[in-house]
Design an enzyme around this catalytic site. Structure first.
Site, mmCIF file in Angstrom:
data_model
loop_
_atom_site.group_PDB
_atom_site.id
_atom_site.type_symbol
_atom_site.label_atom_id
_atom_site.label_comp_id
_atom_site.label_asym_id
_atom_site.label_seq_id
_atom_site.Cartn_x
_atom_site.Cartn_y
_atom_site.Cartn_z
ATOM 1 N N LEU A 138 -83.075 -40.097 -20.690
ATOM 2 C CA LEU A 138 -83.635 -41.553 -20.864
ATOM 3 C C LEU A 138 -83.132 -42.214 -19.864
ATOM 4 C CD1 LEU A 138 -84.830 -42.540 -23.607
ATOM 5 C CD2 LEU A 138 -82.673 -43.924 -23.752
ATOM 6 N N GLY A 139 -83.722 -42.017 -18.661
ATOM 7 C CA GLY A 139 -83.619 -42.866 -17.531
ATOM 8 C C GLY A 139 -84.593 -43.854 -17.411
ATOM 9 N N ARG A 140 -84.849 -44.308 -16.319
ATOM 10 C CA ARG A 140 -86.095 -45.455 -16.228
ATOM 11 C C ARG A 140 -87.295 -44.870 -16.837
ATOM 12 N NH1 ARG A 140 -83.378 -47.014 -10.579
ATOM 13 N NH2 ARG A 140 -83.434 -44.908 -10.523
ATOM 14 N N ILE A 141 -87.637 -43.821 -16.502
ATOM 15 C CA ILE A 141 -89.124 -43.284 -17.001
ATOM 16 C C ILE A 141 -88.842 -42.753 -18.494
ATOM 17 C CG2 ILE A 141 -90.809 -41.272 -16.856
ATOM 18 C CD1 ILE A 141 -90.201 -41.185 -13.671
ATOM 19 N N ARG A 198 -89.884 -32.543 -13.304
ATOM 20 C CA ARG A 198 -90.120 -31.280 -12.381
ATOM 21 C C ARG A 198 -90.011 -30.028 -12.993
ATOM 22 N NH1 ARG A 198 -91.231 -34.674 -9.050
ATOM 23 N NH2 ARG A 198 -90.229 -35.046 -6.861
ATOM 24 N N GLU A 226 -96.336 -25.561 -7.097
ATOM 25 C CA GLU A 226 -97.434 -26.383 -6.824
ATOM 26 C C GLU A 226 -97.721 -26.742 -5.801
ATOM 27 O OE1 GLU A 226 -95.819 -29.573 -9.241
ATOM 28 O OE2 GLU A 226 -96.211 -30.806 -7.699
ATOM 29 N N HIS A 277 -100.300 -32.881 -11.034
ATOM 30 C CA HIS A 277 -99.072 -33.683 -10.560
ATOM 31 C C HIS A 277 -99.430 -35.117 -10.225
ATOM 32 C CE1 HIS A 277 -94.932 -33.836 -8.391
ATOM 33 N NE2 HIS A 277 -95.193 -35.014 -9.157
ATOM 34 N N ASP A 283 -97.590 -31.484 -15.916
ATOM 35 C CA ASP A 283 -98.110 -32.225 -14.701
ATOM 36 C C ASP A 283 -97.583 -31.692 -13.664
ATOM 37 O OD1 ASP A 283 -99.633 -34.417 -13.433
ATOM 38 O OD2 ASP A 283 -97.638 -35.632 -13.208
#
Ligand code: 8YV
Length: 315
Positions: A153-156, A234, A263, A281, A258
């Protein structure tokens, strides 16, 4: 005064080129046929590395550049930068946080909705003429009101959770500790417990050695045959081998990814699975966000070479 020489690891959108070239001597290693020879030729003069999240800067590359002062990442993730090597030599590392959180969160929710409601298959059904010849598509699963888990639960992760609240979801999250900015959401200590109480598991944790394969076979089993895994962080955060097995034998219902190990190449077994949504991505890939990321990458380089503190330092 001569302009600082910057080693550029990968392409940026065309609008970044003129401002970068105006302030710096850009050395585009990714354009060189023989990258080793290119590096050997230019390494001694390199004072900065401009890279992208997935390209990073390896320990070998850093060691090859004796005058390196700063590694500026176009992306929030810096897991591909050898931070220990940078710390040991007092090399600054910067990234582009915040400016991309909204788009990455939008994309995570978009993938979840698309996969829940069979959007890609529905489009193919109409285009392929099956609607006329075979009728309706199979019924799908509802998205609103389901149980969502956010791993990291960081910024994203926060932006994802905020959006999911609008879909009347019951939201839980796991992180190293409870967050005081998430009073309405339930903290869960482990990824496995989080998966057990979720229908939709969003992976948004910053990748590091500590989070490698944090989503393993046990987590996927706990998420279950009705569950969906969505990864916009990631690939290293997920055990791909376990994921392919779980999707193949029905232990896990569905996935939307994604990001992939190695990749843009990916494990060919992914392509054969009907219950996975594959994306290149592109979660931060909007014009608005990429312009903001480019501006922040340059602002960090410019501040550093003007003798000022960078705008968004990692170290
Ligand atoms: C970008 C990313 O896709 O922010 C990150 O860590 O991986 C992405 O936003 C990437 O850096 C652009 O190539």
């Amino acid at each position: 005064m001569s302009k600082p020489v910057i080693l550029q690891m990968g392409a940026y959108p065309s609008w970044d080129e003129a401002p970068l070239n105006a302030d710096f001597e850009m050395r585009r290693i990714f354009d060189a046929d023989d990258q080793e020879a290119f590096l050997a030729h230019h390494a001694a003069e390199v004072r900065g590395i401009a890279t992208r999240g997935e390209l990073g800067a390896s320990g070998d590359l850093i060691a090859a550049c004796p005058k390196l002062e700063i590694v500026s990442v176009y992306g929030v993730g810096y897991d591909a930068v050898d931070l220990d090597a940078c710390r040991a030599r007092g090399i600054r590392v910067t990234n582009t946080p915040d400016v991309l959180s909204g788009d990455v969160a939008d994309f995570a929710v978009t993938m979840m909705l698309a996969q829940s409601r069979g959007i890609v298959a529905g489009d193919a059904w109409v285009r392929g003429g099956q609607w006329e010849t075979q009728g309706a598509v199979p019924l799908q699963r509802r998205a609103f009101g389901r149980r969502a888990g956010i791993l990291g639960l960081g910024r994203i992760g926060f932006e994802i959770a905020r959006r999911l609240a609008g879909f009347d979801m019951q939201i839980s999250y796991s992180d190293v500790a409870p967050k005081d900015y998430a009073p309405d959401w339930t903290f869960v200590a482990t990824p496995e417990e989080l998966a057990a109480r979720s229908d939709l598991l969003f992976v948004a944790a910053a990748a590091s050695e500590a989070t490698r394969h944090i989503v393993d076979a046990d987590v996927l089993r706990a998420l279950g045959p009705d569950g969906m895994l969505i990864n916009v962080s990631r690939a290293s955060n997920v055990d791909e081998e376990a994921l392919i097995t779980a999707l193949g034998d029905g232990t896990l219902g569905a996935a939307a990814l994604d990001v992939f190990e190695g990749e843009p190449a990916l494990d060919p077994r992914f392509r054969a699975l009907p219950n996975i949504l594959l994306q290149p991505h592109q979660a931060s890939g909007t014009v608005e966000t990429r312009k903001a990321m480019g501006a922040l990458l340059r602002a960090n380089l410019e501040a550093h070479f003007a003798g000022k503190p960078p705008v968004s330092p990692v170290i």
